[in-house]
Design a protein around this motif. Structure first.
Motif, mmCIF file in Angstrom:
data_model
loop_
_atom_site.group_PDB
_atom_site.id
_atom_site.type_symbol
_atom_site.label_atom_id
_atom_site.label_comp_id
_atom_site.label_asym_id
_atom_site.label_seq_id
_atom_site.Cartn_x
_atom_site.Cartn_y
_atom_site.Cartn_z
ATOM 1 N N MET A 142 0.842 -1.200 0.000
ATOM 2 C CA MET A 142 0.000 0.000 0.000
ATOM 3 C C MET A 142 0.871 1.241 0.000
ATOM 4 S SD MET A 142 -2.762 1.220 2.891
ATOM 5 C CE MET A 142 -3.549 2.828 2.808
ATOM 6 N N THR A 143 0.693 2.127 -0.963
ATOM 7 C CA THR A 143 1.428 3.382 -0.983
ATOM 8 C C THR A 143 0.814 4.335 0.028
ATOM 9 O OG1 THR A 143 0.012 4.190 -2.767
ATOM 10 C CG2 THR A 143 2.078 3.118 -3.398
ATOM 11 N N ALA A 144 1.575 5.356 0.411
ATOM 12 C CA ALA A 144 1.089 6.311 1.391
ATOM 13 C C ALA A 144 -0.022 7.167 0.806
ATOM 14 C CB ALA A 144 2.244 7.194 1.851
ATOM 15 N N VAL A 145 -1.036 7.447 1.626
ATOM 16 C CA VAL A 145 -2.157 8.279 1.224
ATOM 17 C C VAL A 145 -2.150 9.549 2.070
ATOM 18 C CG1 VAL A 145 -4.681 8.476 1.158
ATOM 19 C CG2 VAL A 145 -3.580 6.325 0.506
ATOM 20 N N LEU A 146 -2.199 10.687 1.405
ATOM 21 C CA LEU A 146 -2.301 11.976 2.078
ATOM 22 C C LEU A 146 -3.674 12.553 1.795
ATOM 23 C CD1 LEU A 146 -1.262 14.434 3.619
ATOM 24 C CD2 LEU A 146 -0.226 15.246 1.477
ATOM 25 N N GLN A 147 -4.469 12.700 2.849
ATOM 26 C CA GLN A 147 -5.807 13.278 2.729
ATOM 27 C C GLN A 147 -5.803 14.681 3.311
ATOM 28 O OE1 GLN A 147 -9.648 11.082 3.467
ATOM 29 N NE2 GLN A 147 -9.676 12.320 5.328
ATOM 30 N N VAL A 148 -6.385 15.608 2.585
ATOM 31 C CA VAL A 148 -6.457 17.013 3.006
ATOM 32 C C VAL A 148 -7.917 17.403 3.178
ATOM 33 C CG1 VAL A 148 -6.030 19.401 2.297
ATOM 34 C CG2 VAL A 148 -4.289 17.644 1.894
ATOM 35 N N ARG A 149 -8.218 18.083 4.265
ATOM 36 C CA ARG A 149 -9.573 18.592 4.462
ATOM 37 C C ARG A 149 -9.763 19.875 3.661
ATOM 38 N NH1 ARG A 149 -11.714 19.104 10.375
ATOM 39 N NH2 ARG A 149 -12.343 16.961 9.911
ATOM 40 N N ALA A 150 -10.820 19.915 2.883
ATOM 41 C CA ALA A 150 -11.167 21.097 2.092
ATOM 42 C C ALA A 150 -12.400 21.759 2.682
ATOM 43 C CB ALA A 150 -11.419 20.716 0.638
ATOM 44 N N LEU A 151 -12.352 23.070 2.800
ATOM 45 C CA LEU A 151 -13.495 23.835 3.303
ATOM 46 C C LEU A 151 -14.272 24.504 2.184
ATOM 47 C CD1 LEU A 151 -11.802 25.576 6.382
ATOM 48 C CD2 LEU A 151 -13.014 23.384 6.299
ATOM 49 N N GLY A 152 -13.674 24.527 0.993
ATOM 50 C CA GLY A 152 -14.338 25.162 -0.136
ATOM 51 C C GLY A 152 -13.599 24.877 -1.419
ATOM 52 N N ALA A 153 -14.149 25.328 -2.533
ATOM 53 C CA ALA A 153 -13.568 25.057 -3.840
ATOM 54 C C ALA A 153 -12.148 25.592 -4.004
ATOM 55 C CB ALA A 153 -14.486 25.611 -4.935
ATOM 56 N N PRO A 154 -11.806 26.779 -3.434
ATOM 57 C CA PRO A 154 -10.439 27.284 -3.609
ATOM 58 C C PRO A 154 -9.356 26.397 -2.989
ATOM 59 C CG PRO A 154 -11.911 29.076 -2.980
ATOM 60 C CD PRO A 154 -12.677 27.805 -2.795
ATOM 61 N N ASP A 155 -9.736 25.481 -2.106
ATOM 62 C CA ASP A 155 -8.740 24.583 -1.507
ATOM 63 C C ASP A 155 -8.341 23.454 -2.443
ATOM 64 O OD1 ASP A 155 -8.691 25.939 0.943
ATOM 65 O OD2 ASP A 155 -10.292 24.711 1.792
ATOM 66 N N ALA A 156 -9.144 23.179 -3.451
ATOM 67 C CA ALA A 156 -8.967 21.967 -4.243
ATOM 68 C C ALA A 156 -7.688 21.964 -5.074
ATOM 69 C CB ALA A 156 -10.178 21.767 -5.149
ATOM 70 N N ALA A 157 -7.491 22.993 -5.888
ATOM 71 C CA ALA A 157 -6.342 23.002 -6.794
ATOM 72 C C ALA A 157 -5.006 22.994 -6.061
ATOM 73 C CB ALA A 157 -6.435 24.195 -7.745
ATOM 74 N N PRO A 158 -4.803 23.826 -5.033
ATOM 75 C CA PRO A 158 -3.513 23.762 -4.334
ATOM 76 C C PRO A 158 -3.273 22.438 -3.627
ATOM 77 C CG PRO A 158 -4.998 25.324 -3.263
ATOM 78 C CD PRO A 158 -5.611 24.965 -4.561
ATOM 79 N N ALA A 159 -4.326 21.809 -3.140
ATOM 80 C CA ALA A 159 -4.160 20.495 -2.506
ATOM 81 C C ALA A 159 -3.670 19.481 -3.532
ATOM 82 C CB ALA A 159 -5.473 20.040 -1.887
ATOM 83 N N GLY A 215 -0.081 20.204 -4.630
ATOM 84 C CA GLY A 215 0.898 19.867 -3.608
ATOM 85 C C GLY A 215 1.111 18.379 -3.423
ATOM 86 N N GLY A 216 0.266 17.561 -4.045
ATOM 87 C CA GLY A 216 0.457 16.113 -3.990
ATOM 88 C C GLY A 216 -0.538 15.352 -3.153
ATOM 89 N N ALA A 217 -1.633 15.987 -2.734
ATOM 90 C CA ALA A 217 -2.659 15.262 -1.975
ATOM 91 C C ALA A 217 -3.273 14.178 -2.851
ATOM 92 C CB ALA A 217 -3.740 16.222 -1.494
ATOM 93 N N ASP A 218 -3.624 13.072 -2.225
ATOM 94 C CA ASP A 218 -4.289 11.976 -2.924
ATOM 95 C C ASP A 218 -5.797 12.081 -2.842
ATOM 96 O OD1 ASP A 218 -1.893 10.184 -3.490
ATOM 97 O OD2 ASP A 218 -1.759 10.393 -1.309
ATOM 98 N N ARG A 219 -6.270 12.749 -1.765
ATOM 99 C CA ARG A 219 -7.697 12.712 -1.483
ATOM 100 C C ARG A 219 -8.113 13.976 -0.743
ATOM 101 N NH1 ARG A 219 -8.764 7.198 1.001
ATOM 102 N NH2 ARG A 219 -8.441 8.088 3.061
ATOM 103 N N LEU A 220 -9.330 14.410 -1.001
ATOM 104 C CA LEU A 220 -9.921 15.535 -0.275
ATOM 105 C C LEU A 220 -11.095 15.042 0.553
ATOM 106 C CD1 LEU A 220 -10.129 18.356 -2.991
ATOM 107 C CD2 LEU A 220 -8.429 18.124 -1.175
ATOM 108 N N GLU A 221 -11.145 15.501 1.802
ATOM 109 C CA GLU A 221 -12.348 15.339 2.607
ATOM 110 C C GLU A 221 -13.031 16.705 2.617
ATOM 111 O OE1 GLU A 221 -12.993 13.380 6.779
ATOM 112 O OE2 GLU A 221 -12.744 15.528 7.059
ATOM 113 N N LEU A 222 -14.230 16.763 2.089
ATOM 114 C CA LEU A 222 -14.940 18.037 1.950
ATOM 115 C C LEU A 222 -15.969 18.185 3.061
ATOM 116 C CD1 LEU A 222 -15.422 20.608 0.274
ATOM 117 C CD2 LEU A 222 -17.072 19.299 -1.077
ATOM 118 N N VAL A 223 -15.935 19.322 3.747
ATOM 119 C CA VAL A 223 -16.838 19.556 4.866
ATOM 120 C C VAL A 223 -17.620 20.851 4.662
ATOM 121 C CG1 VAL A 223 -15.181 18.401 6.359
ATOM 122 C CG2 VAL A 223 -15.225 20.887 6.304
ATOM 123 N N GLY A 224 -18.707 20.950 5.404
ATOM 124 C CA GLY A 224 -19.479 22.192 5.442
ATOM 125 C C GLY A 224 -19.119 22.953 6.701
#
Length: 235
Positions: free
Chosen positions: A1-18, A21-30
């Motif tokens: 299993m390769t390493a997984v980096l998950q980043v929490r996103a609070l809105g659309a502007p967080d998506a592209a930089p994540a 930067g090499g994130a594998d996954r976004l957790e999107l919250v309200g």
């Protein structure tokens, strides 16, 4: 299993930089409450999906606390359908019953008919009998990760317990998503114990401020650290 980096996103502007930067996954919250995040609007899922191609998992939770009921279950199922229609790849959720155990019955009813991977939320760390919780979690269909600090507080308090369990139970280690104010100093210990997935949120925002967007350079620094430590752990 390769390493997984998950980043929490609070809105659309967080998506592209994540992603950059090499994130594998976004957790999107309200909305963020004192005991965890609530569900985003489906239109936010669409907005994030339009800005990134990486794996996207919105949170499924409409109120504080870790329980739900029949009426809310209908609303939650509607949200799940809307999220998947909007381009979500998976989900983050976690519900406990009146005894403070994993509510496998509710989770099964919630996900019935949906085929997507999902992560158990930090609600998992509110369960007192961790041994029973892990036994139940491993039987839940579609579950591929459990966000955990090994403590109801944070990794600073739960690291030793998490590392010990990961070393003793490789199948459990494969499900762990290390979370709870993850610090760079925690990563080598977790990687050597067999943990391969890591969740960050305020750590990748300048000054640790939720008023700031996710920063590409900060995500990249976590990406390098995690990849390096996992590579060393493998020898």
């Amino acid at each position: 299993m390769t390493a997984v980096l998950q980043v929490r996103a609070l809105g659309a502007p967080d998506a592209a930089p994540a992603e950059a930067g090499g994130a594998d996954r976004l957790e999107l919250v309200g909305e963020l409450t004192h005991d965890g995040p609530l569900s985003p609007e489906p239109r936010l899922v669409s907005a994030v999906r339009s800005r990134t191609s990486i794996h996207l998992r919105p949170v499924v939770r409409l109120r504080e606390g870790f329980s739900t009921d029949g009426g809310e279950l209908v609303r939650l199922r509607g949200l799940i359908a809307a999220y998947l229609d909007a381009g979500a790849d998976g989900l983050t959720l976690g519900f406990l019953n009146g005894l403070g155990e994993v509510d496998a019955e509710v989770i099964g009813a919630l996900l019935d008919g949906f085929t997507c991977p999902w992560t158990f939320s930090r609600a998992f760390d509110a369960i007192l009998d961790a041994d029973a919780a892990w036994r139940t979690a491993r039987r839940l269909p579609g579950l591929d990760g459990v966000r955990t600090a090994g403590s109801a507080r944070d990794l600073e308090h739960g690291l030793d317990a998490l590392v010990r369990r990961a070393r003793e139970e490789p199948a459990v280690a494969s499900l762990m998503v290390a979370d709870g104010d993850l610090h760079p100093d925690h990563v080598p210990w977790l990687a050597r114990a067999g943990v391969r997935a890591f969740h960050v949120d305020d750590q990748v925002r300048p000054g640790g401020s939720r008023k700031a967007y996710v920063d590409e350079a900060l995500v990249r620094s976590w990406r390098r650290l995690i990849d390096t430590e996992v590579r060393h752990a493998r020898g």
